[in-house]
Design a protein around this motif. Structure first.
Motif, PDB file in Angstrom:
ATOM      1  N   TYR A 112       0.836  -1.206   0.000  1.00 23.77           N
ATOM      2  CA  TYR A 112       0.000   0.000   0.000  1.00 23.77           C
ATOM      3  C   TYR A 112       0.869   1.254   0.000  1.00 23.77           C
ATOM      4  CZ  TYR A 112      -4.566  -2.208   0.628  1.00 23.77           C
ATOM      5  OH  TYR A 112      -5.727  -2.910   0.432  1.00 23.77           O
ATOM      6  N   ASN A 113       1.909   1.252   0.803  1.00 33.08           N
ATOM      7  CA  ASN A 113       2.808   2.414   0.850  1.00 33.08           C
ATOM      8  C   ASN A 113       3.406   2.698  -0.518  1.00 33.08           C
ATOM      9  OD1 ASN A 113       2.332   2.540   3.583  1.00 33.08           O
ATOM     10  ND2 ASN A 113       4.324   1.747   4.200  1.00 33.08           N
ATOM     11  N   SER A 114       3.803   1.625  -1.215  1.00 30.39           N
ATOM     12  CA  SER A 114       4.391   1.786  -2.546  1.00 30.39           C
ATOM     13  C   SER A 114       3.380   2.364  -3.527  1.00 30.39           C
ATOM     14  CB  SER A 114       4.902   0.433  -3.061  1.00 30.39           C
ATOM     15  OG  SER A 114       5.913  -0.080  -2.235  1.00 30.39           O
ATOM     16  N   GLY A 115       2.154   1.848  -3.473  1.00 24.63           N
ATOM     17  CA  GLY A 115       1.117   2.342  -4.380  1.00 24.63           C
ATOM     18  C   GLY A 115       0.746   3.786  -4.110  1.00 24.63           C
ATOM     19  N   ILE A 116       0.553   4.112  -2.840  1.00 24.57           N
ATOM     20  CA  ILE A 116       0.203   5.488  -2.469  1.00 24.57           C
ATOM     21  C   ILE A 116       1.320   6.441  -2.870  1.00 24.57           C
ATOM     22  CG2 ILE A 116      -0.206   7.048  -0.513  1.00 24.57           C
ATOM     23  CD1 ILE A 116      -1.508   4.585   0.904  1.00 24.57           C
ATOM     24  N   GLY A 117       2.558   6.047  -2.558  1.00 23.79           N
ATOM     25  CA  GLY A 117       3.699   6.891  -2.897  1.00 23.79           C
ATOM     26  C   GLY A 117       3.849   7.089  -4.392  1.00 23.79           C
ATOM     27  N   SER A 118       3.591   6.039  -5.162  1.00 23.32           N
ATOM     28  CA  SER A 118       3.708   6.134  -6.617  1.00 23.32           C
ATOM     29  C   SER A 118       2.653   7.071  -7.195  1.00 23.32           C
ATOM     30  CB  SER A 118       3.584   4.743  -7.251  1.00 23.32           C
ATOM     31  OG  SER A 118       4.671   3.927  -6.889  1.00 23.32           O
ATOM     32  N   TYR A 119       1.417   6.958  -6.711  1.00 25.51           N
ATOM     33  CA  TYR A 119       0.372   7.870  -7.181  1.00 25.51           C
ATOM     34  C   TYR A 119       0.722   9.318  -6.842  1.00 25.51           C
ATOM     35  CZ  TYR A 119      -3.195   4.385  -8.480  1.00 25.51           C
ATOM     36  OH  TYR A 119      -3.912   3.394  -9.106  1.00 25.51           O
ATOM     37  N   LEU A 120       1.193   9.554  -5.629  1.00 26.87           N
ATOM     38  CA  LEU A 120       1.535  10.917  -5.222  1.00 26.87           C
ATOM     39  C   LEU A 120       2.700  11.469  -6.031  1.00 26.87           C
ATOM     40  CD1 LEU A 120       1.136  10.648  -1.340  1.00 26.87           C
ATOM     41  CD2 LEU A 120      -0.274  12.000  -2.897  1.00 26.87           C
ATOM     42  N   SER A 121       3.684  10.624  -6.319  1.00 25.27           N
ATOM     43  CA  SER A 121       4.840  11.085  -7.089  1.00 25.27           C
ATOM     44  C   SER A 121       4.442  11.492  -8.503  1.00 25.27           C
ATOM     45  CB  SER A 121       5.915  10.000  -7.144  1.00 25.27           C
ATOM     46  OG  SER A 121       5.499   8.903  -7.943  1.00 25.27           O
ATOM     47  N   LEU A 122       3.309  10.945  -8.974  1.00 22.64           N
ATOM     48  CA  LEU A 122       2.813  11.284 -10.304  1.00 22.64           C
ATOM     49  C   LEU A 122       1.735  12.366 -10.257  1.00 22.64           C
ATOM     50  CD1 LEU A 122       2.590   7.669 -11.759  1.00 22.64           C
ATOM     51  CD2 LEU A 122       4.364   9.363 -12.150  1.00 22.64           C
ATOM     52  N   GLY A 123       1.471  12.872  -9.046  1.00 22.00           N
ATOM     53  CA  GLY A 123       0.518  13.966  -8.900  1.00 22.00           C
ATOM     54  C   GLY A 123      -0.938  13.551  -8.881  1.00 22.00           C
ATOM     55  N   ASP A 124      -1.206  12.253  -8.769  1.00 22.62           N
ATOM     56  CA  ASP A 124      -2.591  11.784  -8.753  1.00 22.62           C
ATOM     57  C   ASP A 124      -3.052  11.659  -7.300  1.00 22.62           C
ATOM     58  OD1 ASP A 124      -5.078  10.607  -9.222  1.00 22.62           O
ATOM     59  OD2 ASP A 124      -4.327   9.561 -11.000  1.00 22.62           O
ATOM     60  N   ALA A 128      -4.370   8.374  -4.815  1.00 26.22           N
ATOM     61  CA  ALA A 128      -3.583   8.081  -3.617  1.00 26.22           C
ATOM     62  C   ALA A 128      -4.496   8.008  -2.401  1.00 26.22           C
ATOM     63  CB  ALA A 128      -2.510   9.147  -3.418  1.00 26.22           C
ATOM     64  N   LEU A 129      -5.436   8.957  -2.305  1.00 31.92           N
ATOM     65  CA  LEU A 129      -6.382   8.962  -1.182  1.00 31.92           C
ATOM     66  C   LEU A 129      -7.309   7.752  -1.230  1.00 31.92           C
ATOM     67  CD1 LEU A 129      -7.498  12.683  -0.698  1.00 31.92           C
ATOM     68  CD2 LEU A 129      -5.704  11.394   0.471  1.00 31.92           C
ATOM     69  N   GLU A 130      -7.743   7.377  -2.421  1.00 32.57           N
ATOM     70  CA  GLU A 130      -8.619   6.216  -2.569  1.00 32.57           C
ATOM     71  C   GLU A 130      -7.909   4.948  -2.096  1.00 32.57           C
ATOM     72  OE1 GLU A 130      -9.873   6.012  -6.608  1.00 32.57           O
ATOM     73  OE2 GLU A 130     -11.015   7.882  -6.528  1.00 32.57           O
ATOM     74  N   LEU A 131      -6.639   4.834  -2.455  1.00 34.75           N
ATOM     75  CA  LEU A 131      -5.884   3.647  -2.060  1.00 34.75           C
ATOM     76  C   LEU A 131      -5.641   3.641  -0.549  1.00 34.75           C
ATOM     77  CD1 LEU A 131      -4.582   1.102  -3.121  1.00 34.75           C
ATOM     78  CD2 LEU A 131      -2.474   2.387  -3.511  1.00 34.75           C
ATOM     79  N   TYR A 132      -5.395   4.820   0.009  1.00 36.80           N
ATOM     80  CA  TYR A 132      -5.207   4.922   1.462  1.00 36.80           C
ATOM     81  C   TYR A 132      -6.512   4.553   2.184  1.00 36.80           C
ATOM     82  CZ  TYR A 132      -4.758   7.010   6.080  1.00 36.80           C
ATOM     83  OH  TYR A 132      -4.769   7.211   7.437  1.00 36.80           O
ATOM     84  N   ALA A 133      -7.637   5.026   1.645  1.00 35.32           N
ATOM     85  CA  ALA A 133      -8.938   4.705   2.240  1.00 35.32           C
ATOM     86  C   ALA A 133      -9.201   3.199   2.182  1.00 35.32           C
ATOM     87  CB  ALA A 133     -10.048   5.464   1.516  1.00 35.32           C
ATOM     88  N   LEU A 134      -8.824   2.573   1.071  1.00 33.00           N
ATOM     89  CA  LEU A 134      -8.993   1.125   0.930  1.00 33.00           C
ATOM     90  C   LEU A 134      -8.129   0.389   1.952  1.00 33.00           C
ATOM     91  CD1 LEU A 134     -10.177  -1.245  -0.708  1.00 33.00           C
ATOM     92  CD2 LEU A 134      -8.174  -1.078  -2.208  1.00 33.00           C
TER      93      LEU A 134
END
Length: 204
Positions: A112-124, A128-134
């Protein structure tokens, strides 16, 4: 049989024929069976360069290639998610998560950390919030890395108030503060003050 598959693939290219999604995915499977995840990754990158869009089967084959090399599937997914963030591929992040879901692979905190970080690094920010909520919905416990990723990522996107809310949430959960978290929070405070000062203007 993987050696024969590799040789056949080479002959295909030598004869001037363009590999399709089936050929590439078969090769991914071949490298997976021979425990060569890096070679599988090279094939995956070649697919992208040749405008051959990977599908769910391709992502599953790549995940299996990492798993066959001794990596746990969750760790393999984390590795792929991080790599996608670095190479600016939002669609790949989506596809990897979809592949994990289709195979009923429960992501751990690192994934999850990797996915959230990757979305944020791409400005999405929204994804990122949706994945954190999941992550929270599925009762996967966030750690200091999770919140550092959220705080620093929000700050970089100019969402200073949001970044500080994540800090408050982290404090409420009594998660140990690391040096990295302190640095990210300080940065958020400084940038928020600077932002407010510029918004108010010199004549306020």
């Amino acid at each position: 049989m993987h050696k024969e598959a590799l040789e056949t693939f080479k002959l295909l290219k030598q004869n001037g024929l363009r590999p399709d999604i089936v050929s590439y995915t078969s090769l991914l499977n071949a490298y997976g069976r021979s425990a060569q995840p890096e070679k599988a990754r090279e094939v995956f990158n070649e697919m992208r360069k040749n405008s051959c869009k990977p599908n769910k089967v391709s992502y599953n084959a790549l995940i299996d290639a990492y798993g066959s090399a001794g990596l746990m599937l969750k760790e393999a997914i984390s590795t792929l998610l991080t790599a996608c963030g670095r190479c600016s591929q939002v669609t790949k992040i989506d596809a990897i998560l979809a592949a994990a879901k289709s195979r009923a692979i429960e992501l751990n905190t690192v994934a999850y950390n990797s996915g959230i970080g990757s979305y944020l690094s791409l400005g999405d920010y929204e994804k990122a919030l949706e994945l954190y909520a999941l992550m929270r919905t599925r009762n996967v416990k966030p750690d200091a890395v999770t919140y550092n990723v959220l705080i620093s990522g929000s700050c970089k996107l100019g969402k200073y108030a949001e970044s500080l809310k994540f800090f408050e949430e982290m404090m409420d959960l009594k998660i140990h503060l690391t040096k990295e978290v302190y640095s990210s929070v300080i940065c958020s405070y400084v940038k928020q003050v600077a932002f407010l000062a510029s918004a108010i203007g010199p004549h306020a």
